[in-house]
Design a protein around this motif. Structure first.
Motif, PDB file in Angstrom:
ATOM      1  N   SER A  46      29.210  43.382  30.058  1.00 35.26           N
ATOM      2  CA  SER A  46      28.771  44.630  30.678  1.00 35.26           C
ATOM      3  C   SER A  46      27.255  44.653  30.837  1.00 35.26           C
ATOM      4  O   SER A  46      26.718  44.997  31.897  1.00 35.26           O
ATOM      5  CB  SER A  46      29.228  45.831  29.847  1.00 35.26           C
ATOM      6  N   ASP A  47      26.537  44.293  29.767  1.00 44.67           N
ATOM      7  CA  ASP A  47      25.077  44.298  29.808  1.00 44.67           C
ATOM      8  C   ASP A  47      24.531  43.266  30.789  1.00 44.67           C
ATOM      9  O   ASP A  47      23.556  43.506  31.496  1.00 44.67           O
ATOM     10  CB  ASP A  47      24.493  44.020  28.419  1.00 44.67           C
ATOM     11  N   LYS A  48      25.175  42.096  30.818  1.00 44.67           N
ATOM     12  CA  LYS A  48      24.653  41.003  31.635  1.00 44.67           C
ATOM     13  C   LYS A  48      25.023  41.111  33.106  1.00 44.67           C
ATOM     14  O   LYS A  48      24.228  40.755  33.978  1.00 44.67           O
ATOM     15  CB  LYS A  48      25.182  39.658  31.102  1.00 44.67           C
ATOM     16  N   TYR A  49      26.242  41.598  33.402  1.00 45.80           N
ATOM     17  CA  TYR A  49      26.757  41.429  34.758  1.00 45.80           C
ATOM     18  C   TYR A  49      27.147  42.712  35.492  1.00 45.80           C
ATOM     19  O   TYR A  49      27.433  42.643  36.694  1.00 45.80           O
ATOM     20  CB  TYR A  49      27.991  40.509  34.714  1.00 45.80           C
ATOM     21  N   ALA A  50      27.171  43.852  34.806  1.00 41.81           N
ATOM     22  CA  ALA A  50      27.584  45.088  35.475  1.00 41.81           C
ATOM     23  C   ALA A  50      26.656  45.389  36.649  1.00 41.81           C
ATOM     24  O   ALA A  50      25.433  45.368  36.525  1.00 41.81           O
ATOM     25  CB  ALA A  50      27.589  46.250  34.490  1.00 41.81           C
ATOM     26  N   GLY A  51      27.243  45.639  37.815  1.00 38.67           N
ATOM     27  CA  GLY A  51      26.467  45.972  38.995  1.00 38.67           C
ATOM     28  C   GLY A  51      25.923  44.777  39.753  1.00 38.67           C
ATOM     29  O   GLY A  51      25.282  44.952  40.800  1.00 38.67           O
ATOM     30  N   GLN A  52      26.153  43.561  39.251  1.00 40.84           N
ATOM     31  CA  GLN A  52      25.661  42.361  39.918  1.00 40.84           C
ATOM     32  C   GLN A  52      26.722  41.784  40.859  1.00 40.84           C
ATOM     33  O   GLN A  52      27.878  41.654  40.480  1.00 40.84           O
ATOM     34  CB  GLN A  52      25.293  41.290  38.890  1.00 40.84           C
ATOM     35  N   LYS A  53      26.296  41.411  42.052  1.00 41.23           N
ATOM     36  CA  LYS A  53      27.194  40.715  42.955  1.00 41.23           C
ATOM     37  C   LYS A  53      27.192  39.226  42.622  1.00 41.23           C
ATOM     38  O   LYS A  53      26.174  38.668  42.230  1.00 41.23           O
ATOM     39  CB  LYS A  53      26.759  40.930  44.409  1.00 41.23           C
ATOM     40  N   TYR A  54      28.328  38.601  42.782  1.00 42.24           N
ATOM     41  CA  TYR A  54      28.488  37.161  42.570  1.00 42.24           C
ATOM     42  C   TYR A  54      28.179  36.737  41.130  1.00 42.24           C
ATOM     43  O   TYR A  54      27.748  35.619  40.877  1.00 42.24           O
ATOM     44  CB  TYR A  54      27.599  36.369  43.542  1.00 42.24           C
ATOM     45  N   ALA A  55      28.380  37.645  40.191  1.00 46.94           N
ATOM     46  CA  ALA A  55      28.194  37.304  38.774  1.00 46.94           C
ATOM     47  C   ALA A  55      29.373  36.452  38.301  1.00 46.94           C
ATOM     48  O   ALA A  55      30.454  36.486  38.900  1.00 46.94           O
ATOM     49  CB  ALA A  55      28.109  38.579  37.937  1.00 46.94           C
ATOM     50  N   PRO A  56      29.177  35.654  37.239  1.00 44.68           N
ATOM     51  CA  PRO A  56      30.291  34.857  36.699  1.00 44.68           C
ATOM     52  C   PRO A  56      31.511  35.712  36.374  1.00 44.68           C
ATOM     53  O   PRO A  56      32.644  35.258  36.512  1.00 44.68           O
ATOM     54  CB  PRO A  56      29.687  34.242  35.430  1.00 44.68           C
ATOM     55  N   VAL A  57      31.254  36.937  35.912  1.00 39.85           N
ATOM     56  CA  VAL A  57      32.333  37.901  35.701  1.00 39.85           C
ATOM     57  C   VAL A  57      31.915  39.197  36.382  1.00 39.85           C
ATOM     58  O   VAL A  57      30.941  39.835  35.976  1.00 39.85           O
ATOM     59  CB  VAL A  57      32.573  38.163  34.201  1.00 39.85           C
TER      60      VAL A  57
END
Length: 319
Positions: free
Chosen positions: A42-53
């Motif tokens: 959640s902290d690393k990838y929330a709201g990011q496009k093309y994130a690993p998750v």
């Protein structure tokens, strides 16, 4: 700014000390580690496009905070948080956060889950700021917790945690660090457990090799998949199933072959042939060297490794 290891370990130890109700250590660790995973992605990838998750809307740790104290907190965690994340991260199985037999019923479950969420709510545990010390700090903390619970509970369902020191020795033995590895180099663990051995061997390579693992226990295979993501290996392929009776990695009707194979299989597995006939094995693993004794499965896993190696491949197995 980096998270201080002292803050991280302090929070994790607090979660370890949380009353477990009817659960033993091996069961309780699954809930703690899933909570750690949810907070991290959640902290690393929330709201990011093309994130690993890619975090589905409404399925982040922040959304989980809104469930604290609710009478149906377990059911809501399952439906709103776990189910969408499970699909997004490719997890095969995760613990049931609405299991009254493990978490208690009514007020007991509400308090236990609310307190567990609150531990990871600590502002010091903001993984989006984790830069200076690298993502591996979290992965190592994850493995540290698994080792702690494995030590406390002894063995569970025939599973054993492979110490990091042993994993590194195996990586040295097969010589992957001095080999000319590339992204196409393959490493396979047919009994991968939580994935620690596979990760240590992969880390020894000079290139980011491709990791494959199979694990019989559904919950443990889910933890292995989480472990891969936490160690920045989202492309690792983790499959769930019985490796001897139903191997998942195949080329057509034959077993897939790999550059490196490592394993710490179950010792003296007395039910190794359940689900298939070794004398008529479709993958011909026991044709050349013979079938293992009926109640001693160690040799079966070794022969599976031999059959899964390329002609130039190398393997290491703890027996």
């Amino acid at each position: 700014m980096a998270i201080k290891k002292s803050e991280l370990y302090s929070s994790l130890w607090s979660s370890c000390d949380e009353p477990r109700g009817g659960m033993d250590a091996s069961q309780y660790k699954d809930y703690v580690l899933v909570m750690l995973f949810v907070k991290y992605v959640s902290d690393k990838y929330a709201g990011q496009k093309y994130a690993p998750v890619e975090i589905p809307p409404g399925a982040s740790f922040q959304d989980m905070l809104a469930l604290k104290g609710k009478t149906d907190i377990g059911d809501q965690i399952n439906k709103k948080i776990i189910a969408p994340l499970k699909k997004a991260a490719g997890l095969s199985e995760v613990p049931d956060f609405n299991d009254a037999n493990k978490l208690g019923s009514g007020k007991e479950m509400v308090e236990r889950l609310t307190n567990l969420i609150a531990i990871f709510e600590n502002p010091a545990l903001d993984f989006s700021r984790n830069r200076a010390e690298g993502d591996d700090m979290l992965g190592d903390a994850y493995e540290y917790l698994m080792r702690h619970f494995a030590t406390e509970s002894g063995k569970s369902k025939g599973q054993f945690y492979t110490p990091a020191e042993v994993s590194r020795i195996m990586a040295k033995i097969i010589g992957i660090g001095g080999a000319g590895t590339t992204n196409n180099t393959t490493v396979y663990d047919p009994t991968c457990g939580s994935g620690s051995l596979l990760l240590k061997v992969g880390a020894e390579a000079t290139a980011k090799v491709t990791l494959y693992g199979q694990e019989k226990d559904a919950a443990t295979s889910g933890l292995a998949r989480m472990n891969m993501i936490l160690h920045d290996n989202p492309g690792a392929l983790i499959m769930q199933g019985n490796t001897l009776a139903d191997p998942k990695f195949k080329d057509g009707e034959a077993l897939k072959s790999f550059d490196y194979v490592v394993a710490n299989p179950p010792f003296s597995d007395k039910r190794w042939s359940t689900g298939f006939d070794p004398l008529h094995d479709p993958y011909e693993r026991f044709q050349t060297f013979g079938a293992p004794p009926a109640k001693q499965g160690d040799y079966a896993y070794l022969l599976h490794i031999v059959r899964s190696l390329k002609s130039t491949g190398k393997g290491a197995c703890i027996l």
